[in-house]
Write a protein that holds these residues in place. Structure first.
Motif, PDB file in Angstrom:
ATOM      1  N   THR A 141     -13.334  42.422  20.723  1.00 23.51           N
ATOM      2  CA  THR A 141     -11.773  42.765  20.524  1.00 23.51           C
ATOM      3  C   THR A 141     -11.405  42.889  19.063  1.00 23.51           C
ATOM      4  OG1 THR A 141     -11.179  40.526  20.693  1.00 23.51           O
ATOM      5  CG2 THR A 141     -10.981  41.988  22.828  1.00 23.51           C
ATOM      6  N   PRO A 142     -10.521  43.261  18.549  1.00 22.25           N
ATOM      7  CA  PRO A 142     -10.169  43.443  17.062  1.00 22.25           C
ATOM      8  C   PRO A 142     -10.061  42.114  16.405  1.00 22.25           C
ATOM      9  CG  PRO A 142      -8.784  44.893  18.371  1.00 22.25           C
ATOM     10  CD  PRO A 142      -9.501  44.304  19.315  1.00 22.25           C
ATOM     11  N   ARG A 143     -10.523  41.972  15.305  1.00 25.11           N
ATOM     12  CA  ARG A 143     -10.232  40.727  14.331  1.00 25.11           C
ATOM     13  C   ARG A 143      -9.031  40.942  13.437  1.00 25.11           C
ATOM     14  NH1 ARG A 143     -16.631  39.139  12.519  1.00 25.11           N
ATOM     15  NH2 ARG A 143     -17.327  38.935  14.601  1.00 25.11           N
ATOM     16  N   THR A 185      -5.616  56.250  16.340  1.00 24.69           N
ATOM     17  CA  THR A 185      -6.756  55.966  16.161  1.00 24.69           C
ATOM     18  C   THR A 185      -7.625  56.937  16.616  1.00 24.69           C
ATOM     19  OG1 THR A 185      -6.840  55.205  18.912  1.00 24.69           O
ATOM     20  CG2 THR A 185      -6.018  53.400  17.189  1.00 24.69           C
ATOM     21  N   PRO A 186      -9.058  57.058  16.446  1.00 21.94           N
ATOM     22  CA  PRO A 186      -9.982  56.060  15.709  1.00 21.94           C
ATOM     23  C   PRO A 186      -9.517  55.469  14.319  1.00 21.94           C
ATOM     24  CG  PRO A 186     -10.922  57.830  15.746  1.00 21.94           C
ATOM     25  CD  PRO A 186      -9.654  58.234  16.627  1.00 21.94           C
ATOM     26  N   GLN A 187      -9.948  54.506  13.755  1.00 20.14           N
ATOM     27  CA  GLN A 187      -9.882  53.970  12.432  1.00 20.14           C
ATOM     28  C   GLN A 187     -11.152  53.387  12.185  1.00 20.14           C
ATOM     29  OE1 GLN A 187      -7.427  54.693  10.203  1.00 20.14           O
ATOM     30  NE2 GLN A 187      -6.260  55.898  11.843  1.00 20.14           N
ATOM     31  N   ALA A 188     -12.042  54.046  11.015  1.00 22.14           N
ATOM     32  CA  ALA A 188     -13.195  53.449  10.502  1.00 22.14           C
ATOM     33  C   ALA A 188     -12.880  52.836   9.214  1.00 22.14           C
ATOM     34  CB  ALA A 188     -14.215  54.814  10.486  1.00 22.14           C
ATOM     35  N   PHE A 189     -13.725  51.607   9.327  1.00 21.88           N
ATOM     36  CA  PHE A 189     -13.828  51.057   8.073  1.00 21.88           C
ATOM     37  C   PHE A 189     -15.040  50.834   7.476  1.00 21.88           C
ATOM     38  CE2 PHE A 189     -10.112  49.458  10.292  1.00 21.88           C
ATOM     39  CZ  PHE A 189      -9.224  49.123   9.237  1.00 21.88           C
ATOM     40  N   ILE A 190     -15.479  51.134   6.266  1.00 22.21           N
ATOM     41  CA  ILE A 190     -16.949  51.128   5.668  1.00 22.21           C
ATOM     42  C   ILE A 190     -16.968  50.347   4.507  1.00 22.21           C
ATOM     43  CG2 ILE A 190     -18.653  52.387   4.455  1.00 22.21           C
ATOM     44  CD1 ILE A 190     -17.824  54.849   5.922  1.00 22.21           C
ATOM     45  N   ALA A 191     -17.873  49.247   4.467  1.00 23.13           N
ATOM     46  CA  ALA A 191     -17.617  48.131   3.265  1.00 23.13           C
ATOM     47  C   ALA A 191     -16.399  47.513   3.080  1.00 23.13           C
ATOM     48  CB  ALA A 191     -18.041  48.763   1.790  1.00 23.13           C
ATOM     49  N   LEU A 233     -15.506  50.354  13.557  1.00 18.56           N
ATOM     50  CA  LEU A 233     -14.796  51.527  14.261  1.00 18.56           C
ATOM     51  C   LEU A 233     -14.032  51.160  15.312  1.00 18.56           C
ATOM     52  CD1 LEU A 233     -14.233  54.626  14.447  1.00 18.56           C
ATOM     53  CD2 LEU A 233     -16.083  54.687  16.045  1.00 18.56           C
ATOM     54  N   PHE A 234     -12.778  51.031  15.199  1.00 18.80           N
ATOM     55  CA  PHE A 234     -11.761  50.741  16.099  1.00 18.80           C
ATOM     56  C   PHE A 234     -11.300  52.000  16.963  1.00 18.80           C
ATOM     57  CE2 PHE A 234     -11.598  47.623  13.093  1.00 18.80           C
ATOM     58  CZ  PHE A 234     -11.455  46.378  13.809  1.00 18.80           C
ATOM     59  N   ARG A 235     -11.605  52.159  18.186  1.00 17.19           N
ATOM     60  CA  ARG A 235     -11.227  53.290  18.968  1.00 17.19           C
ATOM     61  C   ARG A 235     -10.624  52.972  20.620  1.00 17.19           C
ATOM     62  NH1 ARG A 235     -15.912  55.433  22.234  1.00 17.19           N
ATOM     63  NH2 ARG A 235     -17.530  53.839  22.046  1.00 17.19           N
ATOM     64  N   THR A 236      -9.781  53.961  20.965  1.00 20.69           N
ATOM     65  CA  THR A 236      -9.370  53.659  22.125  1.00 20.69           C
ATOM     66  C   THR A 236     -10.370  53.926  23.387  1.00 20.69           C
ATOM     67  OG1 THR A 236      -7.057  54.263  21.474  1.00 20.69           O
ATOM     68  CG2 THR A 236      -7.297  54.301  23.791  1.00 20.69           C
ATOM     69  N   ASP A 296     -18.771  48.808  16.990  1.00 22.06           N
ATOM     70  CA  ASP A 296     -17.960  49.481  17.845  1.00 22.06           C
ATOM     71  C   ASP A 296     -16.691  48.721  18.629  1.00 22.06           C
ATOM     72  OD1 ASP A 296     -16.844  51.634  19.092  1.00 22.06           O
ATOM     73  OD2 ASP A 296     -18.229  51.945  20.518  1.00 22.06           O
ATOM     74  N   ARG A 297     -15.608  48.648  18.033  1.00 23.84           N
ATOM     75  CA  ARG A 297     -14.401  48.033  18.681  1.00 23.84           C
ATOM     76  C   ARG A 297     -13.560  48.903  19.268  1.00 23.84           C
ATOM     77  NH1 ARG A 297     -14.670  42.390  17.032  1.00 23.84           N
ATOM     78  NH2 ARG A 297     -16.397  42.029  16.052  1.00 23.84           N
ATOM     79  N   HIS A 298     -13.543  48.295  20.811  1.00 26.82           N
ATOM     80  CA  HIS A 298     -12.714  49.109  21.574  1.00 26.82           C
ATOM     81  C   HIS A 298     -11.239  48.369  21.790  1.00 26.82           C
ATOM     82  CE1 HIS A 298     -16.304  50.635  24.311  1.00 26.82           C
ATOM     83  NE2 HIS A 298     -16.412  50.766  23.005  1.00 26.82           N
ATOM     84  N   LEU A 299     -10.212  49.367  21.756  1.00 29.09           N
ATOM     85  CA  LEU A 299      -8.887  48.922  22.118  1.00 29.09           C
ATOM     86  C   LEU A 299      -8.474  49.165  23.498  1.00 29.09           C
ATOM     87  CD1 LEU A 299      -7.751  50.602  18.620  1.00 29.09           C
ATOM     88  CD2 LEU A 299      -8.059  48.138  19.215  1.00 29.09           C
ATOM     89  N   ALA A 300      -8.663  48.123  24.313  1.00 24.74           N
ATOM     90  CA  ALA A 300      -8.809  48.602  25.808  1.00 24.74           C
ATOM     91  C   ALA A 300      -7.418  48.644  26.451  1.00 24.74           C
ATOM     92  CB  ALA A 300      -9.665  47.552  26.368  1.00 24.74           C
TER      93      ALA A 300
END
Length: 261
Positions: free
Chosen positions: A3-5, A71-77, A21-24, A50-54
């Motif tokens: 789950t998302p932090r 969504t999705p939203q990606a975070f790099i570094a 990556l946060f995605r539905t 890979d983080r699922h928004l469930a």
């Protein structure tokens, strides 16, 4: 399932070479852009957390926390890049060619029709290029163009009434055209019932050719093309005119070469 932090930037993965990556992903829906975003990150060598928004609650909470609308939203570094389109831009992909993609259905029709014609000709005669190859190419193309129109006949009829000389006077013709085109193409492909296919092809082809030529080349009107139905943004011109001239040409060809097999 993870789950998302609360603080994405503080995680150990917040370094170059990794991505979060946060995605539905719910029981009833998997966001296709999330799948494509994950593939794009992996393609460019990123290890993806890979983080699922469930649930709807998780999705809305994530949007509020990061002040994003989708969504999705990606975070790099540890830095938010954005969604699929933002990732494409980051990795140097050009914006999609909308004009070019609009003509993709037409190119696909002609390519598949040609492949079928060549294949069938080889099976029938052991030769790739014969008179029947040309016939099959034209008739298969016409049949597939008719099929595209029939996918959304309501939109097609609305578009064709904008320039067709008969349809604007008799609305049912706008609905009949793709059926008549399909019937003529299928019958001519097998040289069946020429007494029916030839008049249909000649009539609708002649009306269509005159209508397109008059609207586009004489009146210089900016009108939408219905040659591939209502799903493509293709301006009428050589394609629409060529389609109708092909109907006329096939009708004349079958009159001149009635016994060709």
């Amino acid at each position: 399932m993870s789950t998302p932090r609360a603080k994405t930037e503080a995680t150990p993965e917040a370094r170059e070479g990794t991505a979060r990556l946060f995605r539905t992903v719910t029981d009833t829906h998997i966001c296709p852009y999330g799948v494509k975003a994950k593939w794009l990150l992996q393609r460019h060598g990123y290890a993806v957390d890979d983080r699922h928004l469930a649930t709807r609650e998780e999705i809305e909470a994530f949007k509020r926390e990061h002040e994003v609308a989708t969504t999705p939203q990606a975070f790099i570094a540890g830095e938010r890049v954005g969604g699929y389109d933002a990732l494409r831009s980051r990795f140097g992909y050009a914006e999609p060619d909308r004009a070019g993609s609009a003509y993709r259905p037409i190119m696909a029709v002609f390519a598949v029709a040609l492949g079928l014609a060549l294949s069938l000709s080889w099976w029938a005669s052991g030769l790739l290029l014969t008179a029947r190859t040309a016939e099959w190419f034209v008739t298969f193309s016409l049949a597939m163009l008719a099929m595209l129109k029939l996918q959304d006949i309501e939109t097609f009829s609305t578009m064709v009434i904008g320039y067709d000389l008969l349809a604007v006077r008799w609305v049912p013709y706008a609905y009949l055209y793709p059926y008549l085109e399909a019937i003529a193409a299928v019958l001519m492909a097998g040289r069946m019932l020429p007494w029916l296919s030839i008049p249909i092809a000649f009539a609708i082809g002649s009306i269509g050719a005159v209508s397109v030529f008059s609207a586009v080349y004489v009146q210089k009107r900016a009108i939408g093309s219905a040659c591939v139905g209502g799903g493509a943004n293709v301006r009428p011109g050589l394609v629409s005119l060529g389609e109708n001239l092909a109907l006329v040409g096939m009708a004349i060809w079958m009159i001149l070469r009635p016994g060709l097999m």
